[in-house]
Design a protein around this motif. Structure first.
Motif, PDB file in Angstrom:
ATOM      1  N   GLY A  87      10.864 -44.071   2.682  1.00  0.00           N
ATOM      2  CA  GLY A  87      10.308 -43.896   1.355  1.00  0.00           C
ATOM      3  C   GLY A  87       8.823 -44.173   1.258  1.00  0.00           C
ATOM      4  O   GLY A  87       8.199 -43.920   0.239  1.00  0.00           O
ATOM      5  N   THR A  99       7.957 -39.337  -5.185  1.00  0.00           N
ATOM      6  CA  THR A  99       9.036 -39.874  -6.016  1.00  0.00           C
ATOM      7  C   THR A  99       8.576 -40.105  -7.439  1.00  0.00           C
ATOM      8  O   THR A  99       9.329 -39.866  -8.395  1.00  0.00           O
ATOM      9  CB  THR A  99       9.594 -41.185  -5.427  1.00  0.00           C
ATOM     10  OG1 THR A  99       8.541 -42.138  -5.322  1.00  0.00           O
ATOM     11  CG2 THR A  99      10.203 -40.942  -4.063  1.00  0.00           C
ATOM     12  N   GLN A 181      19.920 -46.368   1.838  1.00  0.00           N
ATOM     13  CA  GLN A 181      18.965 -45.414   1.277  1.00  0.00           C
ATOM     14  C   GLN A 181      19.502 -43.986   1.338  1.00  0.00           C
ATOM     15  O   GLN A 181      19.363 -43.210   0.383  1.00  0.00           O
ATOM     16  CB  GLN A 181      17.629 -45.520   2.008  1.00  0.00           C
ATOM     17  CG  GLN A 181      16.917 -46.862   1.840  1.00  0.00           C
ATOM     18  CD  GLN A 181      16.429 -47.082   0.424  1.00  0.00           C
ATOM     19  OE1 GLN A 181      17.137 -47.672  -0.401  1.00  0.00           O
ATOM     20  NE2 GLN A 181      15.252 -46.604   0.104  1.00  0.00           N
ATOM     21  N   TRP A 350      -0.026 -44.130  -0.633  1.00  0.00           N
ATOM     22  CA  TRP A 350       1.119 -44.428  -1.505  1.00  0.00           C
ATOM     23  C   TRP A 350       0.701 -44.165  -2.953  1.00  0.00           C
ATOM     24  O   TRP A 350       1.493 -43.783  -3.789  1.00  0.00           O
ATOM     25  CB  TRP A 350       1.509 -45.895  -1.319  1.00  0.00           C
ATOM     26  CG  TRP A 350       2.642 -46.316  -2.182  1.00  0.00           C
ATOM     27  CD1 TRP A 350       2.604 -47.106  -3.283  1.00  0.00           C
ATOM     28  CD2 TRP A 350       3.999 -45.962  -2.005  1.00  0.00           C
ATOM     29  NE1 TRP A 350       3.843 -47.260  -3.811  1.00  0.00           N
ATOM     30  CE2 TRP A 350       4.731 -46.578  -3.035  1.00  0.00           C
ATOM     31  CE3 TRP A 350       4.695 -45.181  -1.070  1.00  0.00           C
ATOM     32  CZ2 TRP A 350       6.103 -46.432  -3.160  1.00  0.00           C
ATOM     33  CZ3 TRP A 350       6.053 -45.050  -1.194  1.00  0.00           C
ATOM     34  CH2 TRP A 350       6.737 -45.666  -2.232  1.00  0.00           C
ATOM     35  N   ASN A 512       9.984 -47.580  -5.570  1.00  0.00           N
ATOM     36  CA  ASN A 512      11.042 -46.745  -4.998  1.00  0.00           C
ATOM     37  C   ASN A 512      12.395 -46.911  -5.696  1.00  0.00           C
ATOM     38  O   ASN A 512      13.439 -46.801  -5.046  1.00  0.00           O
ATOM     39  CB  ASN A 512      11.213 -47.023  -3.496  1.00  0.00           C
ATOM     40  CG  ASN A 512      10.542 -45.952  -2.657  1.00  0.00           C
ATOM     41  OD1 ASN A 512      10.013 -44.979  -3.187  1.00  0.00           O
ATOM     42  ND2 ASN A 512      10.589 -46.109  -1.343  1.00  0.00           N
TER      43      ASN A 512
END
Length: 589
Positions: A87, A99, A181, A350, A512
């Motif tokens: 992730g 995401t 996950q 990120w 996440n």
């Protein structure tokens, strides 16, 4: 594993969407040149493989890797790095806010970004527009690495039997994390109990959802029975009992939520329904989730030395809990042993260039007094924005930078001042700066995979669904009041459910959770302002875009229409995997 080692020899741009420049008038072309330069450095840096980046292969045999404890520690660190990066844009994808882009939390950045197509036109697809930053197949690369360590650690001659048992438990917990996950993202997946060789049958089909869940919980139980509650400071960051119990608790929470806890899946899959739902709606699953969360809290607090950080200064407390490496609230984090540019580039992206907060998500945050903020839908003086944004709760201020305001999370630091930071001229409510509370010039951060706060919200959600509001409020208010907000007193189950879901959004922005939370809750508004439907933002200067200085007016309005289709409740398997003839694709793709 120890603390991360970082290469500071290369001068690098400072932070995420906030790029330090010598002049606020620097052209976009010059900024893009810097980005290309970074990309070139990234490619060169990625070619400089050190031992931690190499899988066990012909050049690094199991006999050589596991000849001594020191060499084995390198293989152990490699397993951690490969497993815990799920992730996180660890492998070089710099369109890395996917995401949050496709959950409606952040805008998709620029038109050419990966998130744009997923968010606005095609949604997830099996042939390119995917959400898993690692890619499905890399899950099994990580799992294989962990199993290789587990299967070969007994070869080490200078390690005690008890230490070897702990290493085996660590590796099994890492495998469980990867499966937890995948369980959330894909449903049923192939279950492996060992590393595969060329002599094994590699055509392993998808296992039913229940089998995957049972494997995760049994692996976590077995690991927790062996793992230490705490590690010496030298090995801070390695798997503990509380971390293993957190993996189990998260899996059981998602199993209890409506997407899986049903006999009627989101799309009829015929004889394969067991791959995407648990076959019945069982209230006992909420009790299992509550018990798992309570067990994790008890272990973390009584034996693990963990605590919810609450000194009465909510901005400092939340900032510390989410940003300070190895703080008392983090149960498991992604720590990198690699010191090259690869680590820097991915971690910073990120929070990638051009992404900004939407009004849809901004509205989850409370004002500092616990009431709701209202944003104008017609042109209003920019001074009104400054007043309203200053009224927001501490968690907002720890996570975002607003237009024309110095960052709240690095007070009195010129490095983070409005005059120093370059921002793209765009229509966004604010820019993400989470994970950098009082970071100064530190460019890296340790991504918090599990914080103790998550176990409290796990329990709160489960107790509410069990019809036990008093217990739910007890757990919820530990987190809510730490943020400096008045206690929640709502006892109606539906209303409290909404409040708890809101708490997940605010407390765990960018950690996440949110994208898959809203899918597994099967929220009725998922296609109407969450993932799909009108995605709104604050628009500035008669809708031409916000500026670093000199903004005149603003208003709330729709920026684009988000894409949603029911097939997206679970991710597609890559078409390349389906073409091998073993896996069954999730319905609708």
């Amino acid at each position: 594993m120890g603390s991360p080692v970082w290469d500071t020899s290369i001068p690098l741009p400072k932070h995420s969407i906030l790029v330090q420049t010598s002049s606020s008038n620097q052209s976009k072309s010059n900024v893009m040149k810097r980005i290309v330069y970074i990309l070139l450095l990234f490619v060169m840096g990625a070619c400089q493989k050190d031992f931690l980046q190499l899988p066990i292969s012909n050049s690094t045999t199991t006999d050589s890797v596991f000849s001594t404890t020191i060499k084995a520690q390198s293989a152990i660190a490699n397993a951690y790095q490969r497993s815990l990066c799920q992730g996180i844009p660890y492998q070089g994808f710099w369109n890395s806010m996917i995401t949050d882009n496709i959950s409606g939390a952040l805008t998709y950045g620029f038109a050419w970004t990966w998130g744009n197509g997923i968010a606005t036109s095609t949604g997830l697809t099996a042939s390119g527009n995917i959400e898993d930053m690692d890619g499905y197949a890399f899950n099994f690369t990580a799992i294989r690495q962990a199993y290789l360590v587990k299967e070969n650690i007994d070869k080490v001659t200078d390690m005690s039997g008890s230490d070897k048992a702990i290493v085996k438990a660590e590796m099994q917990a890492l495998v469980a994390y990867r499966y937890e996950q995948m369980f959330i993202m894909y449903g049923g997946v192939p279950v492996l109990s060992k590393s595969l060789t060329v002599n094994d049958d590699l055509s392993v089909p998808r296992a039913p959802l229940k089998e995957v869940l049972d494997s995760i919980t049994s692996w976590c139980d077995a690991a927790a029975a062996v793992l230490p509650s705490q590690w010496p400071a030298t090995f801070t960051g390695r798997m503990t009992k509380a971390a293993a119990l957190s993996i189990k608790a998260k899996a059981l929470l998602y199993a209890a939520r409506p997407l899986f806890n049903t006999g009627t899946p989101y799309l009829d899959f015929g004889a394969n329904n067991g791959l995407i739902c648990l076959g019945n709606s069982d209230p006992a699953r909420w009790q299992q989730a509550a018990l798992a969360a309570e067990a994790g809290i008890k272990e973390a607090e009584l034996n693990g030395g963990a605590k919810i950080i609450n000194t009465g200064n909510p901005l400092d407390d939340y900032g510390t809990a989410t940003s300070t490496p190895s703080n008392a609230e983090v149960l498991l984090a992604f720590k990198s042993e690699s010191g090259n540019l690869n680590t820097f580039f991915n971690m910073h992206n990120w929070q990638a260039y051009g992404n900004g907060l939407t009004t849809n998500y901004l509205e989850f945050y409370y004002k500092a007094d616990g009431t709701n903020q209202v944003w104008p839908t017609s042109s209003t003086a920019f001074s009104d924005y400054l007043t309203r944004i200053q009224d927001m709760e501490p968690r907002f201020k720890a996570s975002f930078k607003a237009w024309e305001i110095d960052t709240w999370n690095n007070p009195n630091d010129d490095y983070w001042s409005n005059k120093t930071l370059f921002q793209w001229q765009s229509n966004v409510c604010a820019f993400p700066v989470k994970f950098y509370y009082k970071a100064g010039t530190r460019g890296w951060f340790e991504f918090p995979i599990f914080r103790l706060a998550a176990l409290y919200l796990n329990a709160a959600e489960a107790y509410n669904e069990m019809g036990q509001p008093a217990e739910a409020l007890t757990k919820l208010n530990v987190i809510h009041q730490r943020a400096g907000l008045p206690a929640i007193t709502e006892t109606d189950q539906a209303a409290l459910r909404t409040i708890i879901q809101r708490e997940w959004a605010v407390e765990f922005f960018d950690e996440n959770y949110w994208l898959h939370d809203i899918k597994h809750w099967k929220r009725s508004d998922i296609g109407n302002g969450l993932i799909g439907g009108g995605i709104r933002t604050l628009k500035f200067n008669t809708q031409t875009g916000g500026k670093q200085t000199g903004n005149t007016d603003y208003e709330d309005g729709v920026l684009y229409q988000g894409f949603w289709a029911p097939r997206q409740y679970l991710n597609p398997f890559p078409q390349t995997e389906i073409n091998k003839g073993t896996l069954i694709q999730n319905p609708g793709y």
